[in-house]
Design a protein around this motif. Structure first.
Motif, PDB file in Angstrom:
ATOM      1  N   ILE A   1      51.437  32.670  38.727  1.00 46.03           N
ATOM      2  CA  ILE A   1      50.314  33.292  38.405  1.00 46.03           C
ATOM      3  C   ILE A   1      50.069  34.485  39.550  1.00 46.03           C
ATOM      4  O   ILE A   1      50.123  34.025  40.521  1.00 46.03           O
ATOM      5  CB  ILE A   1      49.190  32.570  38.263  1.00 46.03           C
ATOM      6  CG1 ILE A   1      49.271  31.607  37.106  1.00 46.03           C
ATOM      7  CG2 ILE A   1      47.854  33.528  37.992  1.00 46.03           C
ATOM      8  CD1 ILE A   1      47.866  30.667  36.627  1.00 46.03           C
ATOM      9  N   VAL A   2      49.942  35.536  39.061  1.00 44.85           N
ATOM     10  CA  VAL A   2      49.613  36.710  39.932  1.00 44.85           C
ATOM     11  C   VAL A   2      48.195  36.804  40.346  1.00 44.85           C
ATOM     12  O   VAL A   2      47.385  36.945  39.558  1.00 44.85           O
ATOM     13  CB  VAL A   2      49.995  38.009  39.658  1.00 44.85           C
ATOM     14  CG1 VAL A   2      49.782  39.238  40.735  1.00 44.85           C
ATOM     15  CG2 VAL A   2      51.633  38.159  39.238  1.00 44.85           C
ATOM     16  N   THR A   3      47.791  36.346  41.743  1.00 45.50           N
ATOM     17  CA  THR A   3      46.345  36.508  42.084  1.00 45.50           C
ATOM     18  C   THR A   3      46.063  37.726  42.850  1.00 45.50           C
ATOM     19  O   THR A   3      46.731  38.130  43.753  1.00 45.50           O
ATOM     20  CB  THR A   3      46.305  35.209  43.326  1.00 45.50           C
ATOM     21  OG1 THR A   3      46.944  34.091  42.380  1.00 45.50           O
ATOM     22  CG2 THR A   3      44.829  35.044  43.353  1.00 45.50           C
ATOM     23  N   ILE A   4      45.050  38.220  42.560  1.00 38.66           N
ATOM     24  CA  ILE A   4      44.403  39.655  42.929  1.00 38.66           C
ATOM     25  C   ILE A   4      42.997  39.325  43.534  1.00 38.66           C
ATOM     26  O   ILE A   4      42.315  38.435  43.246  1.00 38.66           O
ATOM     27  CB  ILE A   4      44.623  40.608  41.862  1.00 38.66           C
ATOM     28  CG1 ILE A   4      43.400  40.253  40.621  1.00 38.66           C
ATOM     29  CG2 ILE A   4      45.903  40.873  41.375  1.00 38.66           C
ATOM     30  CD1 ILE A   4      43.607  41.249  39.687  1.00 38.66           C
ATOM     31  N   ALA A   5      42.585  40.533  44.238  1.00 36.11           N
ATOM     32  CA  ALA A   5      41.427  40.556  45.032  1.00 36.11           C
ATOM     33  C   ALA A   5      40.362  41.273  44.334  1.00 36.11           C
ATOM     34  O   ALA A   5      39.167  40.750  44.387  1.00 36.11           O
ATOM     35  CB  ALA A   5      41.587  41.042  46.296  1.00 36.11           C
ATOM     36  N   GLU A   6      40.765  42.081  43.798  1.00 42.04           N
ATOM     37  CA  GLU A   6      39.853  43.059  42.751  1.00 42.04           C
ATOM     38  C   GLU A   6      40.095  43.440  41.526  1.00 42.04           C
ATOM     39  O   GLU A   6      41.398  43.506  41.080  1.00 42.04           O
ATOM     40  CB  GLU A   6      39.416  44.401  43.698  1.00 42.04           C
ATOM     41  CG  GLU A   6      39.314  44.460  44.920  1.00 42.04           C
ATOM     42  CD  GLU A   6      38.027  43.644  45.610  1.00 42.04           C
ATOM     43  OE1 GLU A   6      36.970  43.641  44.840  1.00 42.04           O
ATOM     44  OE2 GLU A   6      37.797  43.316  46.696  1.00 42.04           O
ATOM     45  N   GLN A   7      39.153  43.652  40.560  1.00 38.53           N
ATOM     46  CA  GLN A   7      39.615  43.959  39.253  1.00 38.53           C
ATOM     47  C   GLN A   7      40.531  45.155  39.239  1.00 38.53           C
ATOM     48  O   GLN A   7      41.488  45.090  38.239  1.00 38.53           O
ATOM     49  CB  GLN A   7      38.425  44.358  38.481  1.00 38.53           C
ATOM     50  CG  GLN A   7      37.581  43.128  37.944  1.00 38.53           C
ATOM     51  CD  GLN A   7      36.507  43.495  36.934  1.00 38.53           C
ATOM     52  OE1 GLN A   7      36.504  44.481  36.272  1.00 38.53           O
ATOM     53  NE2 GLN A   7      35.428  42.698  36.801  1.00 38.53           N
ATOM     54  N   GLN A   8      40.228  46.137  40.094  1.00 36.12           N
ATOM     55  CA  GLN A   8      41.101  47.467  39.821  1.00 36.12           C
ATOM     56  C   GLN A   8      42.580  47.115  40.334  1.00 36.12           C
ATOM     57  O   GLN A   8      43.581  48.008  39.610  1.00 36.12           O
ATOM     58  CB  GLN A   8      40.668  48.309  40.970  1.00 36.12           C
ATOM     59  CG  GLN A   8      40.740  48.010  42.466  1.00 36.12           C
ATOM     60  CD  GLN A   8      39.781  48.757  43.381  1.00 36.12           C
ATOM     61  OE1 GLN A   8      38.814  49.246  43.148  1.00 36.12           O
ATOM     62  NE2 GLN A   8      40.123  49.039  44.563  1.00 36.12           N
ATOM     63  N   ASP A   9      42.869  46.028  40.838  1.00 39.37           N
ATOM     64  CA  ASP A   9      44.200  45.606  41.165  1.00 39.37           C
ATOM     65  C   ASP A   9      45.061  45.374  40.083  1.00 39.37           C
ATOM     66  O   ASP A   9      46.172  45.673  40.088  1.00 39.37           O
ATOM     67  CB  ASP A   9      44.256  44.348  42.161  1.00 39.37           C
ATOM     68  CG  ASP A   9      43.811  44.535  43.377  1.00 39.37           C
ATOM     69  OD1 ASP A   9      43.190  45.688  43.677  1.00 39.37           O
ATOM     70  OD2 ASP A   9      43.374  43.422  44.144  1.00 39.37           O
ATOM     71  N   ILE A  10      44.456  45.257  38.816  1.00 34.20           N
ATOM     72  CA  ILE A  10      45.396  44.906  37.748  1.00 34.20           C
ATOM     73  C   ILE A  10      46.049  46.133  37.201  1.00 34.20           C
ATOM     74  O   ILE A  10      47.137  46.052  36.639  1.00 34.20           O
ATOM     75  CB  ILE A  10      44.359  44.142  36.607  1.00 34.20           C
ATOM     76  CG1 ILE A  10      45.433  43.598  35.456  1.00 34.20           C
ATOM     77  CG2 ILE A  10      43.496  45.246  36.085  1.00 34.20           C
ATOM     78  CD1 ILE A  10      44.585  42.735  34.474  1.00 34.20           C
ATOM     79  N   TYR A  11      45.416  47.235  37.394  1.00 34.30           N
ATOM     80  CA  TYR A  11      45.794  48.330  36.892  1.00 34.30           C
ATOM     81  C   TYR A  11      47.170  48.911  37.352  1.00 34.30           C
ATOM     82  O   TYR A  11      48.199  49.607  36.867  1.00 34.30           O
ATOM     83  CB  TYR A  11      44.902  49.725  37.120  1.00 34.30           C
ATOM     84  CG  TYR A  11      43.602  49.465  36.443  1.00 34.30           C
ATOM     85  CD1 TYR A  11      43.480  49.974  34.950  1.00 34.30           C
ATOM     86  CD2 TYR A  11      42.493  48.724  36.942  1.00 34.30           C
ATOM     87  CE1 TYR A  11      42.480  49.636  34.169  1.00 34.30           C
ATOM     88  CE2 TYR A  11      41.423  48.648  36.054  1.00 34.30           C
ATOM     89  CZ  TYR A  11      41.522  49.013  34.756  1.00 34.30           C
ATOM     90  OH  TYR A  11      40.293  48.639  33.920  1.00 34.30           O
TER      91      TYR A  11
END
Length: 332
Positions: free
Chosen positions: A62-72
């Protein structure tokens, strides 16, 4: 390799971030369970996760990110439905399966065109990601064993196998995130968690499907099945001792467990009883892995446990308990 135990100081976060940027492995806290992190965009680093865990290479991370914007950067097409779920449940115990951008290496996705995205409710871990990279982050345990909900659980399994553990204290939730597949027009829950089907349907305003294999004994003929999400195919959450789940009215269940316990103790066996009442699904989620790990430490011969009603959060906890018991159920 000696595994370092790091605290939540700014200096220790910098140490953990340096390890990630240099291609190493750091276990990190979330609200669900501890994850085992590597730079999700570094194929060689992610390969180390599979080696450290003894994890089959067709079981995606699973790719774990810090902010919603990272998904883009990581998903080529973020839909309106995805945005609704992100706004409602991130940061929190939800993983979304989405189309994977080309920058994500095949080892991270187990050669699938999709990837799981997760933004945990842990300030410590999100700060680690800000200072380093998005993390490939399956649970920080040996493959097949109960997931870790404390830093000590991670050390029990991973000491000497990984570079460091970032200690964020005990996990608040206790079972893994709900995984919802948003890569097609029909949302589907691939792994249940503390965010329920009803909650998703309320936010999306549409029907959400359940993977038909959930809480069903796996078909031995599924060898060629390629899992889209962790927990779909392989043995998971299993203690060392065999485990029996007792299902039925609570009083009858407790009487049956007591009878079974006496039988095993008379045979000279060490017995562990894990009992939750019908309305204790949240407590069970928080404690089940810790109790299974304690049973391993005490070297018990058999575990006798109460089943939970498979409704709401109970459905999710039973998903883990059924797999822990290898679907060994006694109806009473």
């Amino acid at each position: 390799m000696k595994t370092r135990l790091l605290k939540g100081t700014s200096g220790d976060i910098d140490i953990a971030a340096s390890i990630i940027k240099e291609g190493g492995l750091v276990a990190f806290p979330t609200e669900t369970v501890y994850g085992l992190g590597a730079d999700a965009l570094n194929a060689e680093a992610v390969e180390k996760i599979y080696i450290a865990k003894g994890r089959p290479n067709d079981n995606p991370t699973i790719v774990t990110i810090a902010e919603q914007q990272d998904i883009y950067e990581l998903c080529p097409h973020v839909t309106e439905d995805m945005k609704k779920l992100m706004d409602a449940f991130w940061p929190g115990p939800m993983t979304m399966i989405v189309p994977a951008a080309d920058i994500i290496p095949p080892v991270t996705t187990a050669n699938l065109p999709t990837a799981g995205m997760r933004m945990p409710d842990s300030d410590l871990t999100r700060e680690l990601i800000r200072r380093s990279r998005p993390l490939a982050g399956p649970s920080a345990n040996l493959s097949g064993k109960p997931s870790p909900t404390t830093a000590q659980h991670v050390m029990d399994d991973m000491d000497g196998r990984i570079d460091a553990v970032l200690d964020g204290g005990p996990c608040r939730v206790g079972i893994e995130s709900t995984i919802i597949d948003m890569s097609s027009d029909e949302p589907m829950i691939l792994r249940p968690g503390m965010i329920t089907r009803a909650q998703f349907e309320e936010v999306l305003g549409k029907r959400v499907l359940l993977d038909k294999t959930l809480n069903v004994k796996p078909d031995p003929a599924q060898g060629d099945f390629k899992p889209k999400a962790p927990g779909q195919k392989y043995k998971h959450y299993a203690p060392n001792a065999p485990m029996i789940l007792f299902q039925g009215e609570h009083e009858k269940v407790m009487a049956a467990i007591e009878e079974e316990k006496k039988k095993h103790e008379q045979a000279g066996e060490k017995v562990c009883v894990i009992a939750f009442s019908e309305n204790q699904s949240e407590l069970a989620a928080h404690e089940i892995y810790a109790r299974l790990r304690e049973a391993d430490k005490e070297d018990v011969d058999i575990i006798l446990a109460t089943a939970l009603p498979e409704q709401g959060e109970g459905f999710s906890v039973m998903n883990r308990m059924l797999k822990s018991a290898g679907f060994n159920i006694k109806e009473v």
